[in-house]
Design a protein around this motif. Sequence first.
Motif, PDB file in Angstrom:
ATOM      1  N   ALA A   1       0.924  -0.933  -0.146  1.00 45.45           N
ATOM      2  CA  ALA A   1      -0.114   0.139   0.027  1.00 45.45           C
ATOM      3  C   ALA A   1       0.613   0.815   0.195  1.00 45.45           C
ATOM      4  O   ALA A   1       0.575   1.820  -1.015  1.00 45.45           O
ATOM      5  N   LEU A   2       2.246   0.905   0.870  1.00 39.98           N
ATOM      6  CA  LEU A   2       3.100   2.619   0.854  1.00 39.98           C
ATOM      7  C   LEU A   2       3.801   2.687  -0.333  1.00 39.98           C
ATOM      8  O   LEU A   2       3.669   3.896  -0.948  1.00 39.98           O
ATOM      9  N   CYS A   3       3.480   1.079  -0.901  1.00 44.46           N
ATOM     10  CA  CYS A   3       4.224   1.422  -2.702  1.00 44.46           C
ATOM     11  C   CYS A   3       3.721   2.232  -3.218  1.00 44.46           C
ATOM     12  O   CYS A   3       4.542   2.666  -4.418  1.00 44.46           O
ATOM     13  N   LEU A   4       2.949   1.935  -3.356  1.00 48.31           N
ATOM     14  CA  LEU A   4       1.769   1.962  -4.404  1.00 48.31           C
ATOM     15  C   LEU A   4       0.953   3.631  -4.002  1.00 48.31           C
ATOM     16  O   LEU A   4       0.792   4.288  -5.603  1.00 48.31           O
TER      17      LEU A   4
ATOM     18  N   ILE B   1       7.367   4.957 -16.346  1.00 45.32           N
ATOM     19  CA  ILE B   1       7.286   3.121 -16.864  1.00 45.32           C
ATOM     20  C   ILE B   1       7.795   2.657 -15.910  1.00 45.32           C
ATOM     21  O   ILE B   1       8.024   1.286 -15.476  1.00 45.32           O
ATOM     22  N   VAL B   2       9.469   2.885 -15.745  1.00 47.84           N
ATOM     23  CA  VAL B   2      10.556   1.753 -15.064  1.00 47.84           C
ATOM     24  C   VAL B   2      10.236   1.445 -13.718  1.00 47.84           C
ATOM     25  O   VAL B   2      10.433   0.439 -13.311  1.00 47.84           O
ATOM     26  N   LEU B   3       9.866   2.495 -13.219  1.00 50.83           N
ATOM     27  CA  LEU B   3       9.118   2.833 -11.837  1.00 50.83           C
ATOM     28  C   LEU B   3       8.166   2.219 -11.280  1.00 50.83           C
ATOM     29  O   LEU B   3       8.565   1.494 -10.596  1.00 50.83           O
ATOM     30  N   LEU B   4       7.116   2.305 -12.622  1.00 49.35           N
ATOM     31  CA  LEU B   4       6.479   1.416 -12.002  1.00 49.35           C
ATOM     32  C   LEU B   4       6.345  -0.426 -12.059  1.00 49.35           C
ATOM     33  O   LEU B   4       5.976  -1.017 -11.686  1.00 49.35           O
ATOM     34  N   VAL B   5       7.585  -1.108 -13.421  1.00 48.62           N
ATOM     35  CA  VAL B   5       7.574  -1.952 -13.643  1.00 48.62           C
ATOM     36  C   VAL B   5       8.532  -2.123 -11.728  1.00 48.62           C
ATOM     37  O   VAL B   5       8.543  -3.588 -12.009  1.00 48.62           O
ATOM     38  N   LEU B   6      10.131  -1.589 -11.576  1.00 41.81           N
ATOM     39  CA  LEU B   6      10.370  -1.970 -10.286  1.00 41.81           C
ATOM     40  C   LEU B   6       9.116  -2.050  -8.892  1.00 41.81           C
ATOM     41  O   LEU B   6       9.383  -3.211  -8.519  1.00 41.81           O
TER      42      LEU B   6
ATOM     43  N   LEU C   1       5.446  -7.768  -5.714  1.00 41.45           N
ATOM     44  CA  LEU C   1       5.600  -9.187  -6.350  1.00 41.45           C
ATOM     45  C   LEU C   1       6.799 -10.951  -5.554  1.00 41.45           C
ATOM     46  O   LEU C   1       6.632 -11.593  -4.812  1.00 41.45           O
ATOM     47  N   PHE C   2       8.118  -9.644  -5.612  1.00 41.28           N
ATOM     48  CA  PHE C   2       8.914 -10.486  -4.534  1.00 41.28           C
ATOM     49  C   PHE C   2       8.912 -11.116  -3.936  1.00 41.28           C
ATOM     50  O   PHE C   2       8.719 -11.149  -2.778  1.00 41.28           O
ATOM     51  N   ILE C   3       8.736  -9.870  -2.459  1.00 42.35           N
ATOM     52  CA  ILE C   3       7.784  -9.598  -0.957  1.00 42.35           C
ATOM     53  C   ILE C   3       6.501 -10.324  -1.214  1.00 42.35           C
ATOM     54  O   ILE C   3       7.228 -11.510   0.189  1.00 42.35           O
TER      55      ILE C   3
END
Length: 273
Positions: free
Chosen positions: A112-115, A132-137, A143-145
């Motif tokens: 939630a914080l990242c979004l 776009i790069v920041l969105l992908v990262l 997903l990794f977490i």
Amino acid sequence: MVVTLLILNLTDVLRPEMALRLFLLIEVPLILVFAAITFVRFRNLGRSAGPGNANFLDRLKAEEPILRPALSEIRSMWSLCLAIARRRRVPPGSAPFGYTRGTFAMPAVMLALCLGELVVVHFILPWQWLRIVLLVLTVWGALFIFGFFAARRVHPHFVSTGALHLRWGYKNVLTTPISNILSVELHANHTHAHPFAEGSQLVLTQFQSSNVRIRLAAPVPADPPVIKKDAIAGFKASEVLLYVDDPDAFVNALTPHGDHGTGSDPKARAAYD
């Protein structure tokens, strides 16, 4: 090699034909040799049993440290896929016992914080490519977490015929015969809320107090899921404090009928007394 040839070509030191010829004569053979050596090493690694019958990814992780980040990503994403499919990695006929209840609150808050930060950054940054790069990262990191925590749901503790297996994600922490268990009981301990090892005591919990205590007749080699600087060489556990989602069922699975709170081996109980 490619970068060097490209620079020499752009500075007119080498003609394109010569740069391509050097690439084909030098770089391509090196790539083929590297691929052949890698294939042979992976094939030998797959055929070997490895220490403690470790699986292929564990052996690959030990042999190739440079691949550890990539292997962690692969395992995390695969665990997330298995968790979404509601699959658990336990041998047939075994009784699984989860230990992840309440642990997904933290990754949910982080997501939630990242979004929220991503939305703010989207309106601040003027460059579309960087958005776009920041969105992908951000999506990949989230997903990794979730995959990191999902590995514990996919790999629960389990009781097989005559043995108890304690895990922490894809790590096999401890395996002991049930006959080696002196006592297993409901026991709340609020001292530690994360994996811990000291002396002969092993704690397996995360964000929760432990709710089960196991005492062993003979110390058992264990691999505590602690950070490297806290790892104990040759650690053996004689007492385990752990959290399980269903402590009553877990205790019943390790307690023979009519012998509540102790193991089934009279010699083990006598040794403890």
